[in-house]
Design an enzyme around this catalytic site. Structure first.
Site, PDB file in Angstrom:
ATOM      1  N   ASP A  61       0.608  -1.242   0.098  1.00 29.72           N
ATOM      2  CA  ASP A  61      -0.243   0.237   0.218  1.00 29.72           C
ATOM      3  C   ASP A  61       1.169   1.389   0.083  1.00 29.72           C
ATOM      4  OD1 ASP A  61      -2.912   0.720   0.778  1.00 29.72           O
ATOM      5  OD2 ASP A  61      -2.234   1.503   1.959  1.00 29.72           O
TER       6      ASP A  61
ATOM      7  N   GLU B 216       1.004  -0.359  -5.106  1.00 29.30           N
ATOM      8  CA  GLU B 216      -0.426  -0.105  -5.078  1.00 29.30           C
ATOM      9  C   GLU B 216       0.149   1.548  -5.148  1.00 29.30           C
ATOM     10  OE1 GLU B 216      -3.253   3.435  -3.259  1.00 29.30           O
ATOM     11  OE2 GLU B 216      -1.770   2.783  -2.255  1.00 29.30           O
TER      12      GLU B 216
END
Length: 402
Positions: free
Chosen positions: A57, A99
């Site tokens: 993330d 991401e």
């Protein structure tokens, strides 16, 4: 599935599928060996649950250093390579998913067999919505030609929407290539998708709106952003068009839960004090049982979406030309019609997508190098390509030699 609640979802026919779930992200001091070791232990624990991919993330911001923007620092890449090397030894089936919502050139730097083997494709996602708003495919077509290719043994995760907001991550230099001012264009897109632009079909909400700078990002379900919420006759065709490009352009397609039945915005998010500060809850509704009950009824938006998407997925599964991630851009010479070719030879598939509510034509001269006859795998029917093609509003054609 009983042993790992939350990691699976059960389909109506009893089959189980993997799902993606998220936990709170922390800023950690990875220069501390104890922190590095503790996170490695967590990774391997998750791998032992049977997880296939770990989402890294906000990976561009994982390493912090005072006096810098803390974005795309070299140590972020060193960290990924270290964890990847560890997993190749201890959990070789575990792969990493990047991401990184940053400049497209920086997104690509995290994608390799040594770092993240797959990556979200935020550029394609943003430019799909841009093409709907502008009715022009220039930026998307340019991205497919110049920013789609990836190293061997890696892949894009292509998606229409996610749990997060939409940010306009296109490169300003790409916009300038077409005479577009990047800042002004982002202002237009923000206004369009929150229904502050005349004639907009979208019903989104701003996220982190900054009146001083004009900067904001967009919240809203895919269906509501496509016009389904306001009963626009083109709403479902728009949503199917977006998913058609995602499914046909290669890589790993991602379907955000609820899109398969055209789930609408949840306007009750502001009634919850814990959610009212974050407009992204607009597109994170509870499962709409009534809408899922309509998925077999073709007279409903849910039924039309479910039927259409199921058909596209079936084509994707059984067309060898759509395997892998390599594509050949196909410039249609019509500003509203996207083109791409998958595969080679007789089994190749030419995908054409009309991003406007007007009938659009592709001239016969553009198709001159193709076989004289083609069949449309999506809608059925044959085409004499020497006569050119006509696409109905938001129609997509997947053409193959008969």
């Amino acid at each position: 599935p009983d042993e790992h609640p939350g990691a699976f979802s059960q389909l109506p026919d009893g089959r189980w599928i993997w799902t993606t779930f998220h936990t709170y992200q922390w800023d950690l001091n990875y220069s501390n060996p104890a922190v590095f070791t503790a996170m490695a232990r967590e990774m391997l624990f998750i791998a032992n649950l049977g997880v296939d991919f770990l989402r890294m993330d906000a990976v561009a911001f994982v390493w912090k250093r005072k006096g810098t923007p803390c974005e795309n620092l070299p140590e972020a890449h060193h960290l990924l390579r270290a964890y990847n090397a560890l997993c190749r030894i201890a959990a070789p089936s575990l792969l990493f998913k990047s991401e990184a919502i940053v400049h497209p050139d920086e997104v690509a730097t995290y994608i390799s067999t040594e770092e993240c083997q797959v990556s979200y494709n935020p550029l394609q996602m943003a430019l799909l919505w841009n093409s709907l708003a502008t009715r022009e495919v220039n930026l998307l077509q340019h991205a497919l030609e110049h920013r789609h290719a990836l190293p061997a043994h890696t892949a894009w995760v292509n998606y229409v929407r996610s749990h997060d907001d939409i940010g306009w991550t296109f490169a300003d230099e790409d916009a300038i290539h077409f005479g577009i001012d990047g800042f002004a264009h982002r202002q237009f897109l923000n206004k369009f998708f929150v229904n502050r632009f005349p004639g907009s079909f979208a019903r989104g909400e701003p996220f982190q709106d900054n009146p001083a700078t004009g900067d904001c990002r967009i919240s809203g379900t895919a269906a509501s952003l496509c016009g389904v919420e306001q009963g626009d006759v083109h709403g479902i065709p728009r949503l199917l068009l977006l998913y058609g490009v995602v499914l046909a352009s290669g890589g790993i397609p991602l379907i955000y839960l609820g899109d398969e039945v055209a789930t609408l915005n949840d306007h009750t998010w502001q009634d919850d004090a814990h959610k009212a500060v974050d407009s992204r809850w607009l597109h994170r509704p509870a499962r709409d049982d009534a809408r899922y009950a309509q998925r077999r009824d073709p007279s409903t938006p849910a039924g039309r979406m479910f039927t259409g998407l199921t058909h596209l997925i079936g084509l994707r599964r059984h067309l060898p030309a759509l395997a892998g991630g390599t594509l050949t851009p196909f410039w249609t010479q019509n500003p509203a019609v996207l083109g791409l070719q998958r595969g080679q030879g007789r089994g190749a598939v030419l995908v054409l997508a009309n991003f406007s509510e007007q009938v659009q034509a592709v001239d016969a001269s553009v198709l001159a190098a193709l076989p004289a006859q083609a069949v449309d795998l999506v809608g059925g029917g044959g085409f004499a390509l020497r006569e050119g093609l006509t696409l109905q509003p938001y129609q997509q054609l997947w053409l193959q030699q008969p």
